[in-house]
Scaffold this active site. Sequence first.
Site, PDB file in Angstrom:
ATOM      1  N   ASN A 126      52.779  58.103  59.886  1.00  0.00           N
ATOM      2  CA  ASN A 126      52.709  59.467  60.420  1.00  0.00           C
ATOM      3  C   ASN A 126      52.504  60.519  59.341  1.00  0.00           C
ATOM      4  O   ASN A 126      52.692  61.708  59.584  1.00  0.00           O
ATOM      5  CB  ASN A 126      53.951  59.776  61.262  1.00  0.00           C
ATOM      6  CG  ASN A 126      53.893  59.054  62.588  1.00  0.00           C
ATOM      7  OD1 ASN A 126      52.815  58.767  63.105  1.00  0.00           O
ATOM      8  ND2 ASN A 126      55.045  58.733  63.140  1.00  0.00           N
ATOM      9  N   ARG A 137      61.833  62.633  64.445  1.00  0.00           N
ATOM     10  CA  ARG A 137      62.367  61.327  64.843  1.00  0.00           C
ATOM     11  C   ARG A 137      61.495  60.136  64.483  1.00  0.00           C
ATOM     12  O   ARG A 137      61.840  59.004  64.807  1.00  0.00           O
ATOM     13  CB  ARG A 137      62.671  61.262  66.350  1.00  0.00           C
ATOM     14  CG  ARG A 137      63.745  62.197  66.785  1.00  0.00           C
ATOM     15  CD  ARG A 137      64.267  61.936  68.168  1.00  0.00           C
ATOM     16  NE  ARG A 137      63.231  61.658  69.150  1.00  0.00           N
ATOM     17  CZ  ARG A 137      63.452  61.019  70.278  1.00  0.00           C
ATOM     18  NH1 ARG A 137      64.654  60.596  70.573  1.00  0.00           N
ATOM     19  NH2 ARG A 137      62.486  60.805  71.133  1.00  0.00           N
ATOM     20  N   ASP A 138      60.355  60.367  63.821  1.00  0.00           N
ATOM     21  CA  ASP A 138      59.489  59.241  63.476  1.00  0.00           C
ATOM     22  C   ASP A 138      58.750  59.500  62.159  1.00  0.00           C
ATOM     23  O   ASP A 138      57.552  59.236  62.046  1.00  0.00           O
ATOM     24  CB  ASP A 138      58.499  58.966  64.611  1.00  0.00           C
ATOM     25  CG  ASP A 138      57.833  57.602  64.511  1.00  0.00           C
ATOM     26  OD1 ASP A 138      58.336  56.735  63.757  1.00  0.00           O
ATOM     27  OD2 ASP A 138      56.801  57.404  65.177  1.00  0.00           O
ATOM     28  N   VAL A 139      59.461  60.024  61.175  1.00  0.00           N
ATOM     29  CA  VAL A 139      58.864  60.225  59.858  1.00  0.00           C
ATOM     30  C   VAL A 139      58.727  58.844  59.216  1.00  0.00           C
ATOM     31  O   VAL A 139      59.727  58.155  58.987  1.00  0.00           O
ATOM     32  CB  VAL A 139      59.734  61.154  58.976  1.00  0.00           C
ATOM     33  CG1 VAL A 139      59.152  61.274  57.577  1.00  0.00           C
ATOM     34  CG2 VAL A 139      59.870  62.529  59.632  1.00  0.00           C
TER      35      VAL A 139
END
Length: 175
Positions: free
Chosen positions: A40, A34-36
């Site tokens: 990150n 959910r946060d590529v």
Amino acid sequence: MGAGVEIVNQALAGLGYAHELRGLDGAPLELVHRDVSPGNLLVTDEGRVMLLDFGIASVADSTTTDSGSLRGKLAYMSPEQVHGQDLDCRSDLFALGVLFFELLVGRRLFKRASDMDALRAVTEAPIPDPREERPGLPAPHVEVVLRSLERDRDRRFANAAEMRSALATAVSASD
């Protein structure tokens, strides 16, 4: 361009591993990062890519926090994440497609003046052909990027392994 392709290739390996994880009972966890986003992904001194911060990762049917707010970097969200729909691995592949576009072209895809404009861009703005800005890009690479950025998730790659295979084929075709 070679380094960008390798970053995406290794990120796909990490996502594939995460997406295929199973619980102690052997059932799939259906993990979605959910946060590529660029912040990150870490590239080590040895050139190894590490996918970081699974802090907001969830099972496939969770899109929002308990308070109902969206979580993740807006310009890397998939359309289904923006709309609060159930998520699966294809949402992470969309985010990685955004990153791949940016690596190939050298500019942000969905960066806008406001959060609302960024969300609107993710869901509605035309996806430009990367060759409009970098005419020499190999067509097979562009095909991988554009397929990963399909707004209809059923038209995207089914999983990280499929996208990684398409990327390997694109690299081979470009050599």
